[in-house]
Design a protein around this motif. Structure first.
Motif, PDB file in Angstrom:
ATOM      1  N   ALA A 180       1.216  -1.161  -0.179  1.00  0.00           N
ATOM      2  CA  ALA A 180       0.032   0.066  -0.202  1.00  0.00           C
ATOM      3  C   ALA A 180       0.534   1.188  -0.129  1.00  0.00           C
ATOM      4  N   GLN A 181       1.777   0.997   0.709  1.00  0.00           N
ATOM      5  CA  GLN A 181       3.060   2.458   0.996  1.00  0.00           C
ATOM      6  C   GLN A 181       3.318   2.683  -0.400  1.00  0.00           C
ATOM      7  N   TYR A 182       3.629   1.387  -1.254  1.00  0.00           N
ATOM      8  CA  TYR A 182       4.182   2.152  -2.608  1.00  0.00           C
ATOM      9  C   TYR A 182       3.194   2.686  -3.519  1.00  0.00           C
ATOM     10  N   CYS A 183       2.194   2.182  -3.742  1.00  0.00           N
ATOM     11  CA  CYS A 183       1.201   2.451  -4.432  1.00  0.00           C
ATOM     12  C   CYS A 183       1.055   4.177  -3.617  1.00  0.00           C
ATOM     13  N   VAL A 184       0.681   4.536  -2.523  1.00  0.00           N
ATOM     14  CA  VAL A 184       0.599   5.714  -2.519  1.00  0.00           C
ATOM     15  C   VAL A 184       1.968   6.810  -2.578  1.00  0.00           C
ATOM     16  N   LEU A 185       2.970   6.404  -2.238  1.00  0.00           N
ATOM     17  CA  LEU A 185       4.378   6.842  -2.223  1.00  0.00           C
ATOM     18  C   LEU A 185       4.884   7.344  -4.243  1.00  0.00           C
ATOM     19  N   ILE A 186       4.659   6.035  -4.906  1.00  0.00           N
ATOM     20  CA  ILE A 186       4.451   6.711  -6.251  1.00  0.00           C
ATOM     21  C   ILE A 186       3.811   7.343  -6.780  1.00  0.00           C
ATOM     22  N   PHE A 187       2.475   7.150  -6.383  1.00  0.00           N
ATOM     23  CA  PHE A 187       1.673   8.364  -7.120  1.00  0.00           C
ATOM     24  C   PHE A 187       1.924   9.269  -6.203  1.00  0.00           C
ATOM     25  N   ALA A 188       1.935   9.547  -4.967  1.00  0.00           N
ATOM     26  CA  ALA A 188       2.562  11.360  -4.710  1.00  0.00           C
ATOM     27  C   ALA A 188       3.881  11.810  -5.267  1.00  0.00           C
ATOM     28  N   TYR A 189       4.596  11.171  -5.422  1.00  0.00           N
ATOM     29  CA  TYR A 189       5.705  11.256  -6.367  1.00  0.00           C
ATOM     30  C   TYR A 189       6.078  11.751  -7.780  1.00  0.00           C
ATOM     31  N   THR A 190       4.884  11.064  -8.706  1.00  0.00           N
ATOM     32  CA  THR A 190       5.222  11.332 -10.191  1.00  0.00           C
ATOM     33  C   THR A 190       3.917  12.549 -10.534  1.00  0.00           C
ATOM     34  N   VAL A 191       2.328  12.691  -9.975  1.00  0.00           N
ATOM     35  CA  VAL A 191       1.442  13.539 -10.123  1.00  0.00           C
ATOM     36  C   VAL A 191       2.532  14.811 -10.234  1.00  0.00           C
ATOM     37  N   PRO A 192       3.028  15.604  -9.057  1.00  0.00           N
ATOM     38  CA  PRO A 192       3.016  16.736  -8.943  1.00  0.00           C
ATOM     39  C   PRO A 192       4.763  16.536 -10.179  1.00  0.00           C
ATOM     40  N   ALA A 193       5.170  15.631 -10.389  1.00  0.00           N
ATOM     41  CA  ALA A 193       6.509  15.229 -11.196  1.00  0.00           C
ATOM     42  C   ALA A 193       5.483  15.979 -12.591  1.00  0.00           C
ATOM     43  N   ILE A 194       4.341  15.608 -13.063  1.00  0.00           N
ATOM     44  CA  ILE A 194       4.032  15.574 -14.354  1.00  0.00           C
ATOM     45  C   ILE A 194       3.422  16.920 -14.015  1.00  0.00           C
ATOM     46  N   PHE A 195       3.066  17.398 -13.190  1.00  0.00           N
ATOM     47  CA  PHE A 195       2.729  18.864 -13.482  1.00  0.00           C
ATOM     48  C   PHE A 195       3.070  19.988 -13.513  1.00  0.00           C
ATOM     49  N   ILE A 196       4.366  19.936 -13.017  1.00  0.00           N
ATOM     50  CA  ILE A 196       4.966  20.544 -12.963  1.00  0.00           C
ATOM     51  C   ILE A 196       5.975  20.547 -14.568  1.00  0.00           C
ATOM     52  N   ALA A 197       6.355  19.371 -14.665  1.00  0.00           N
ATOM     53  CA  ALA A 197       6.761  19.105 -16.260  1.00  0.00           C
ATOM     54  C   ALA A 197       5.766  19.483 -17.087  1.00  0.00           C
ATOM     55  N   ILE A 198       4.217  19.567 -17.384  1.00  0.00           N
ATOM     56  CA  ILE A 198       3.938  19.999 -17.978  1.00  0.00           C
ATOM     57  C   ILE A 198       3.718  21.716 -17.916  1.00  0.00           C
ATOM     58  N   GLN A 199       4.280  22.583 -16.518  1.00  0.00           N
ATOM     59  CA  GLN A 199       4.306  23.605 -15.950  1.00  0.00           C
ATOM     60  C   GLN A 199       5.048  24.394 -16.923  1.00  0.00           C
ATOM     61  N   VAL A 200       6.620  23.560 -16.960  1.00  0.00           N
ATOM     62  CA  VAL A 200       8.476  24.651 -16.683  1.00  0.00           C
ATOM     63  C   VAL A 200       8.135  24.213 -18.720  1.00  0.00           C
ATOM     64  N   THR A 201       7.882  22.254 -18.901  1.00  0.00           N
ATOM     65  CA  THR A 201       8.530  22.557 -20.852  1.00  0.00           C
ATOM     66  C   THR A 201       7.104  22.326 -20.924  1.00  0.00           C
ATOM     67  N   ASN A 202       6.190  22.420 -20.359  1.00  0.00           N
ATOM     68  CA  ASN A 202       4.465  21.813 -22.227  1.00  0.00           C
ATOM     69  C   ASN A 202       4.539  20.109 -22.281  1.00  0.00           C
ATOM     70  N   ASN A 203       5.965  19.177 -21.250  1.00  0.00           N
ATOM     71  CA  ASN A 203       5.249  18.260 -21.821  1.00  0.00           C
ATOM     72  C   ASN A 203       5.197  17.030 -20.327  1.00  0.00           C
ATOM     73  N   PRO A 204       4.229  16.698 -20.633  1.00  0.00           N
ATOM     74  CA  PRO A 204       3.858  15.957 -19.910  1.00  0.00           C
ATOM     75  C   PRO A 204       4.214  14.850 -18.542  1.00  0.00           C
ATOM     76  N   ILE A 205       5.487  14.370 -19.294  1.00  0.00           N
ATOM     77  CA  ILE A 205       5.953  12.930 -19.318  1.00  0.00           C
ATOM     78  C   ILE A 205       7.830  13.100 -18.547  1.00  0.00           C
ATOM     79  N   PRO A 206       7.837  13.373 -17.075  1.00  0.00           N
ATOM     80  CA  PRO A 206       8.768  14.306 -16.399  1.00  0.00           C
ATOM     81  C   PRO A 206      10.661  12.865 -16.504  1.00  0.00           C
ATOM     82  N   GLN A 207      10.489  12.374 -17.774  1.00  0.00           N
ATOM     83  CA  GLN A 207      11.893  11.498 -18.037  1.00  0.00           C
ATOM     84  C   GLN A 207      12.246  12.664 -19.612  1.00  0.00           C
TER      85      GLN A 207
END
Length: 583
Positions: A180-207
């Motif tokens: 359960a903790q893996y599901c919580v932490l990976i979701f919590a890590y990737t969702v903000p990364a996607i938001f900020i990637a779109i905000q900075v580069t307009n690309n939803p894939i952080p990588q």
């Protein structure tokens, strides 16, 4: 909804989930308490291993190191992922085939010696408590900001939650809690990364955003970041300052340390077969890679947003034309924790954020009345503060808080269980009271876990460095003490108990002494370290984070040399080695 209220709801819901799983999976036997009854499916074990592995160092601190150190922080990415390949190929399948409960139990039986088992337990305790100090710091950081409580209160809350699902549930409860903790932490890590990637580069894939162009500009993110940090007197972001030998040693220490960490190795004791151990290691590497390939983007965009948010202005601007700029809201909130500090030294109303150790900036300071850098940001907050810096919705900020706590608590629980099982199973049952009943042994394990939680909480009040830095010390200790004994125990029929014991002691004492000399890790209550932690004083130019490699080499050499001049292991031990190596 107010951020504080929303955070309480999200974090409280995850705590309730963890405790419910622990109570439903409560261990009823020593087999379930120590290794979950060897019944965990490979996919679930892969997720649990990933959560156990991706501690506060991975979730909270690694991207912060990348944000401030740039290229030099790549050692953590390479070391912590590469180590899993080493573990999957050379360690996990063989120890699973051995089929017992703990790493010290393997060392004790392989080297036909209770003394070897006790030395292994001592090494394990040094490694685990060093590691857990970093996790408890992570818990304190998250609670102090998002629940707006004192760090000591936050640590007590975290200790209480770990107590319930580690002491009651044992490995069985911890395993499914960590899924359960893996599901919580990976979701919590990737969702903000996607938001900020779109905000900075307009690309939803952080990588991909990591190497992309900044939105509305023809310049790439890393190119712009290089220009920004160098204009402020910092080192170029994409160029390292560490020596090649130090980078090599830190990377290798982290890799080898991975394969010597008891709380990671024990995860492969929980699956039904050797094949399942290999499969779960592959799943774990896949699940870990999701976060580790996202971290460089998170770190670089966090540094970019930080600089743009505090608006440092151009170098050389005349003092009379400096514009008054209020502190951002996120800064004022984090200042309450003491992890962000701003002091307007020259009373001009601006945030002068620059490297005041750079000679050019000393000249600027003299010319324009600057009195030194005015902003200090603890690098461990960058992932947690990143959504606030970027102005993301409150629910995203609350989610990150829940993810940070999940990462810290999942690893802390695994470490504490390893400590308790080593004391109750390897020392009490294996040495002191061999005829102890299963019920009494289970109770001893729970009491040992409770005591370990109290000690871990104490260490969390004043750890000797950043989360990732402290964890790196633990990996160095594992590489120097336990890994050679495990590796030689599997692949050498000549190494005997005298060699193994001498090697573990030599590696542990040397590595502990070196880290203590420069960092004051274990005896920090005595005051400042004895040796100044500067590169010119390091042995061969190797930092305390990488010295575990030298300790490992020393361990190998001592073990092989002592074994060569003493008697060979008995025939039954050779048969054991050949048995666990047989496909």
């Amino acid at each position: 909804m107010e951020l504080k209220t929303l955070t309480y709801i999200v974090v409280g819901a995850t705590f309730a989930l963890y405790i419910l799983i622990a109570l439903m999976s409560r261990a009823g036997s020593t087999g379930e308490f120590y290794i979950a009854g060897k019944s965990v499916p490979p996919l679930a074990n892969g997720m649990a291993t990933a959560a156990d592995w991706m501690s506060a160092a991975s979730f909270i601190s690694m991207a912060g190191l990348i944000a401030f150190s740039g290229y030099d922080a790549s050692v953590y990415l390479m070391g912590w992922t590469g180590g899993y390949v080493l573990l999957a190929l050379f360690i996990a399948p063989y120890l699973r085939k051995f089929g017992k409960f703990t790493v010290p139990e393997f060392i004790g039986e392989r080297y036909y010696s209770k003394t070897a088992k006790i030395v292994a337990v001592i090494c394990l305790i040094f490694v685990s408590f060093t590691y857990v100090a970093g996790q408890m710091r992570g818990v304190g950081i998250v609670f102090s900001r998002f629940l707006e409580v004192d760090v000591s209160i936050g640590l007590l809350i975290g200790m209480g939650v770990v107590f319930i699902y580690a002491v009651l549930g044992g490995m069985k409860g911890i395993t499914y809690t960590q899924v359960a903790q893996y599901c919580v932490l990976i979701f919590a890590y990737t969702v903000p990364a996607i938001f900020i990637a779109i905000q900075v580069t307009n690309n939803p894939i952080p990588q991909l955003a990591f190497g992309g162009q900044i939105e509305g500009s023809t310049s790439h993110l890393l190119t712009t970041l290089d220009e920004l940090v160098t204009s402020l007197g910092f080192n170029q972001y994409t160029t390292g300052v560490k020596s090649k030998i130090d980078i090599f040693c830190i990377t290798l220490a982290l890799m080898v340390g991975t394969a010597g960490l008891p709380h990671v190795i024990v995860r492969f004791f929980t699956v039904p077969s050797v094949k399942d151990a290999r499969t779960s290691a592959g799943y774990a590497l896949l699940f870990i890679a999701i976060l580790y390939t996202t971290a460089p983007a998170v770190g670089s965009m966090a540094r970019y947003n930080l600089i743009n948010t505090v608006q440092p202005g151009e170098v050389g601007m005349e003092a009379g034309n400096l514009k008054y700029i209020d502190r951002p809201d996120w800064m004022m909130r984090w200042e309450k924790t003491g992890l962000v500090e701003f002091q307007d030294k020259n009373n001009d109303g601006r945030i002068q954020f620059y490297n005041d150790q750079n000679p050019n900036y000393i000249e600027q300071a003299l010319e324009y009345g600057w009195q030194g850098n005015e902003l200090n940001v603890d690098r461990d907050i960058m992932v947690l503060a990143n959504p606030e810096i970027a102005g993301l919705p409150n629910w995203v900020i609350a989610l990150v808080a829940a993810g940070g706590i999940a990462a810290a608590l999942s690893t802390a629980a695994g470490l504490l269980l390893v400590i308790s099982s080593s004391i109750s199973h390897d020392i009490i049952k294996g040495v002191v009271i061999p005829n102890i009943s299963e019920k009494s042994e289970l109770m001893a394990g729970r009491i040992a876990a409770a005591i370990a939680i109290i000690i871990a909480g104490y260490l969390g009040f004043d750890p000797p460095g950043w989360v990732a830095e402290v964890v790196a010390f633990a990996f160095g200790l594992a590489a120097a003490s336990l890994f050679p004994a495990i590796f030689l125990g599997i692949f050498s029929t000549r190494v005997n108990k005298y060699g193994a014991i001498s090697g573990m002691i030599a590696g542990l004492v040397f590595t502990c002494g070196y880290i203590e000399y420069f960092k004051g890790l274990f005896l920090k209550f005595l005051g400042s370290p004895w040796g100044e932690n500067i590169a010119s004083n390091w042995l061969f130019g190797i930092s305390p984070e990488g010295i575990g490699v030298i300790g490992m080499i020393l361990n190998f050499c001592v073990a092989l040399l002592v074994s060569h001049v003493t008697s060979r292991p008995p025939r039954e031990v050779v048969d054991l080695i050949e048995k666990i190596r047989m496909p």
